[in-house]
Design an enzyme around this catalytic site. Structure first.
Site, PDB file in Angstrom:
ATOM      1  N   GLN A  48      -1.421   2.070  10.110  1.00 28.81           N
ATOM      2  CA  GLN A  48      -0.168   2.241   9.359  1.00 28.81           C
ATOM      3  C   GLN A  48       0.908   2.915  10.221  1.00 28.81           C
ATOM      4  OE1 GLN A  48      -3.218   2.866   8.093  1.00 28.81           O
ATOM      5  NE2 GLN A  48      -3.308   2.550   5.879  1.00 28.81           N
ATOM      6  N   ASN A  56      -5.705  12.245   1.027  1.00 30.85           N
ATOM      7  CA  ASN A  56      -4.741  11.477   1.796  1.00 30.85           C
ATOM      8  C   ASN A  56      -5.495  10.663   2.835  1.00 30.85           C
ATOM      9  OD1 ASN A  56      -1.860  10.872   2.225  1.00 30.85           O
ATOM     10  ND2 ASN A  56      -2.159  11.834   4.212  1.00 30.85           N
ATOM     11  N   LYS A  57      -4.742   9.859   3.593  1.00 31.24           N
ATOM     12  CA  LYS A  57      -5.371   8.978   4.571  1.00 31.24           C
ATOM     13  C   LYS A  57      -6.396   9.693   5.446  1.00 31.24           C
ATOM     14  CE  LYS A  57      -4.947   5.581   4.754  1.00 31.24           C
ATOM     15  NZ  LYS A  57      -5.869   4.757   3.962  1.00 31.24           N
ATOM     16  N   ARG A  63      -7.541  -0.367  -6.558  1.00 32.39           N
ATOM     17  CA  ARG A  63      -7.843   0.680  -5.571  1.00 32.39           C
ATOM     18  C   ARG A  63      -8.047   1.981  -6.353  1.00 32.39           C
ATOM     19  NH1 ARG A  63      -4.128   1.128  -0.376  1.00 32.39           N
ATOM     20  NH2 ARG A  63      -6.029   2.061   0.503  1.00 32.39           N
ATOM     21  N   ARG A 110       0.873  -1.167   0.000  1.00 34.88           N
ATOM     22  CA  ARG A 110       0.000   0.000   0.000  1.00 34.88           C
ATOM     23  C   ARG A 110       0.905   1.210   0.000  1.00 34.88           C
ATOM     24  NH1 ARG A 110       2.643   1.829   3.773  1.00 34.88           N
ATOM     25  NH2 ARG A 110       1.202   3.579   3.751  1.00 34.88           N
ATOM     26  N   GLY A 111       0.247   2.355  -0.211  1.00 37.26           N
ATOM     27  CA  GLY A 111       1.010   3.600  -0.368  1.00 37.26           C
ATOM     28  C   GLY A 111       1.025   3.952  -1.838  1.00 37.26           C
ATOM     29  N   ALA A 112       0.645   5.177  -2.174  1.00 35.10           N
ATOM     30  CA  ALA A 112       0.429   5.529  -3.579  1.00 35.10           C
ATOM     31  C   ALA A 112       1.590   5.146  -4.506  1.00 35.10           C
ATOM     32  CB  ALA A 112       0.105   7.028  -3.674  1.00 35.10           C
ATOM     33  N   ASP A 157      -2.288  10.804  -1.800  1.00 37.48           N
ATOM     34  CA  ASP A 157      -2.644   9.729  -2.728  1.00 37.48           C
ATOM     35  C   ASP A 157      -3.086  10.277  -4.067  1.00 37.48           C
ATOM     36  OD1 ASP A 157      -3.066   8.606   0.157  1.00 37.48           O
ATOM     37  OD2 ASP A 157      -2.765   6.895  -1.180  1.00 37.48           O
TER      38      ASP A 157
HETATM   39  C1  LIG Z   1       3.538   8.002   0.114  1.00 41.26           C
HETATM   40  S1  LIG Z   1       1.912   7.615  -0.238  1.00 41.26           S
HETATM   41  C2  LIG Z   1       1.358   7.087   1.289  1.00 41.26           C
HETATM   42  C3  LIG Z   1      -0.101   7.330   1.439  1.00 41.26           C
HETATM   43  O1  LIG Z   1      -0.824   6.134   1.156  1.00 41.26           O
HETATM   44  C4  LIG Z   1      -1.519   5.781   2.334  1.00 41.26           C
HETATM   45  O2  LIG Z   1      -2.730   5.157   2.091  1.00 41.26           O
HETATM   46  P1  LIG Z   1      -2.808   3.542   2.163  1.00 41.26           P
HETATM   47  O3  LIG Z   1      -1.970   3.094   3.321  1.00 41.26           O
HETATM   48  O4  LIG Z   1      -4.293   3.288   2.347  1.00 41.26           O
HETATM   49  O5  LIG Z   1      -2.303   3.058   0.822  1.00 41.26           O
HETATM   50  C5  LIG Z   1      -1.731   7.097   3.032  1.00 41.26           C
HETATM   51  O6  LIG Z   1      -2.756   7.853   2.433  1.00 41.26           O
HETATM   52  C6  LIG Z   1      -0.388   7.716   2.853  1.00 41.26           C
HETATM   53  O7  LIG Z   1      -0.304   9.087   3.063  1.00 41.26           O
END
Ligand SMILES: CSC[C@H]1O[C@H](OP(=O)(O)O)[C@H](O)[C@@H]1O
Length: 346
Positions: free
Chosen positions: A196, A247-248, A91, A50-52, A237
């Site tokens: 996270q 973002n989250k 996603r 996960r993570g953009a 994101d």
């Molecule tokens: C560097 S992008 C990280 C970004 O992605 C996370 O979402 P997820 O864990 O659901 O993929 C979160 O929004 C972070 O800021």
């Protein structure tokens, strides 16, 4: 200090895609080894990775896996395109997924025109990954100035090597400030419901030997009121053309609190996270995830059985609440559509 940035979420090794399984970190370090684009899409959807930027890199490798499966078919292009659609649907919010697939589609065009071989897809995925690490290091250098020496910095979710090709975006800025010798008190939100911060950011910073204070998500207001936070640094994101940032979930509330307390609110993201085709944050599709992520904790029932839950995975922070957006191509202070446009015109 320990060697930093040793973690990699996504690796191509022994002719297969290796994903560090982030569902079981920090107490188990295990990898999924994938040879199939379908399993790759599942891994993105299930947040193995996960993570953009990290999911964009993963999808780029998934396209290479699809080409390896279908390359001998007469209709290989249609089959690989269908695989790309499966990956893209994994996603909806992080634009890096579609951005990486678009990069691979250009390679498919070149292959179809006889200008490239299928090996170019793997090379492009590896290029996307290495470019991302380089971009993060440039962002770190550009953004470290927003974290004064002997200050407290609050960060949300995980934006480090586990969310990118390596080094991280917001966490990359924190790493750069520490590498520049600044004494920084890091406060990491636990970031319910997927934890996270508690599971991933705390683990990453421990690998680096960078002390971190884990806090519950609802502690931010009182920490700011107590004068313990001098900056808030978060990832993204999808950033709309006017600077509105998805973002989250929980990020928007931090931005409101930071504005109330006169604290700089910094977004760190590579330009691959900026979506100039999306005019404002109102146009960003916010992913809804399963209620069980809230009503259960790590699979153990928390809320009464049958309890309903609403689980948006992201929220949108209006550009007017953002002090600066730090990218590898420059820093946009007080972001507006015109200022964002200048990023790609320089
Ligand atoms: C560097 S992008 C990280 C970004 O992605 C996370 O979402 P997820 O864990 O659901 O993929 C979160 O929004 C972070 O800021």
């Amino acid at each position: 200090m320990h060697e930093i940035d040793t973690v990699r979420a996504v690796r191509w090794q022994d002719d297969a895609l290796h994903l560090l399984d982030q569902r079981v970190l920090p107490h188990e370090v295990s990898y999924l080894v994938l040879q199939d684009f379908r399993a790759t899409a599942d891994a993105i959807r299930d947040m193995v990775v996960r993570g953009a930027p990290a999911i964009g890199i993963t999808a780029a490798y998934g396209m290479a896996l699809a080409a390896r499966e279908f390359g001998q078919h007469v209709d290989w292009r249609e089959r690989v395109q269908a695989a790309a659609d499966v990956l893209n649907a994994a996603r909806p919010t992080a634009v890096n997924l579609a951005w990486a697939i678009a990069r691979q589609n250009r390679i498919l065009d070149a292959i179809e025109n006889g200008e490239q071989s299928f090996a170019a897809l793997l090379a492009e995925a590896q290029r996307i990954a290495s470019e991302d690490v380089e971009a993060n290091r440039r962002m770190g250098q550009a953004g470290a100035r927003f974290i004064p020496a002997d200050s407290g910095v609050l960060t949300h979710c995980n934006t480090g090597s586990l969310a990118t090709g390596g080094y991280g975006t917001a966490l990359g800025i924190i790493r750069a400030a520490v590498e520049q010798g600044r004494k920084v008190q890091v406060y990491a939100d636990e970031t319910r419901p997927w934890w996270q911060g508690a599971r991933l950011t705390a683990w990453e910073l421990q690998q680096d030997g960078i002390p971190v204070n884990l806090v519950v998500d609802s502690a931010a207001a009182s920490l700011m009121a107590a004068g313990r936070i001098q900056s808030v640094v978060v990832g993204a994101d999808r950033i709309a053309a006017n600077g509105d940032t998805a973002n989250k979930i929980g990020t928007y509330g931090l931005a409101v609190l930071a504005r109330y307390h006169g604290i700089p609110f910094i977004v760190a993201a590579p330009t691959s996270t900026i979506d100039f085709a999306t005019p404002t944050g109102a146009d960003i599709h916010i992913e809804e995830r399963p209620a069980e992520e809230i009503t259960q904790v790590r699979g153990v029932q928390l809320a009464p059985l049958g309890t309903q839950a609403v689980n948006p995975a992201f929220d949108v922070t209006p550009a007017e609440l953002i002090t600066a957006i730090v990218t590898e191509r420059g820093v946009v202070e007080s972001p507006t559509a015109a200022r964002m446009q200048q990023l790609i015109e320089t």
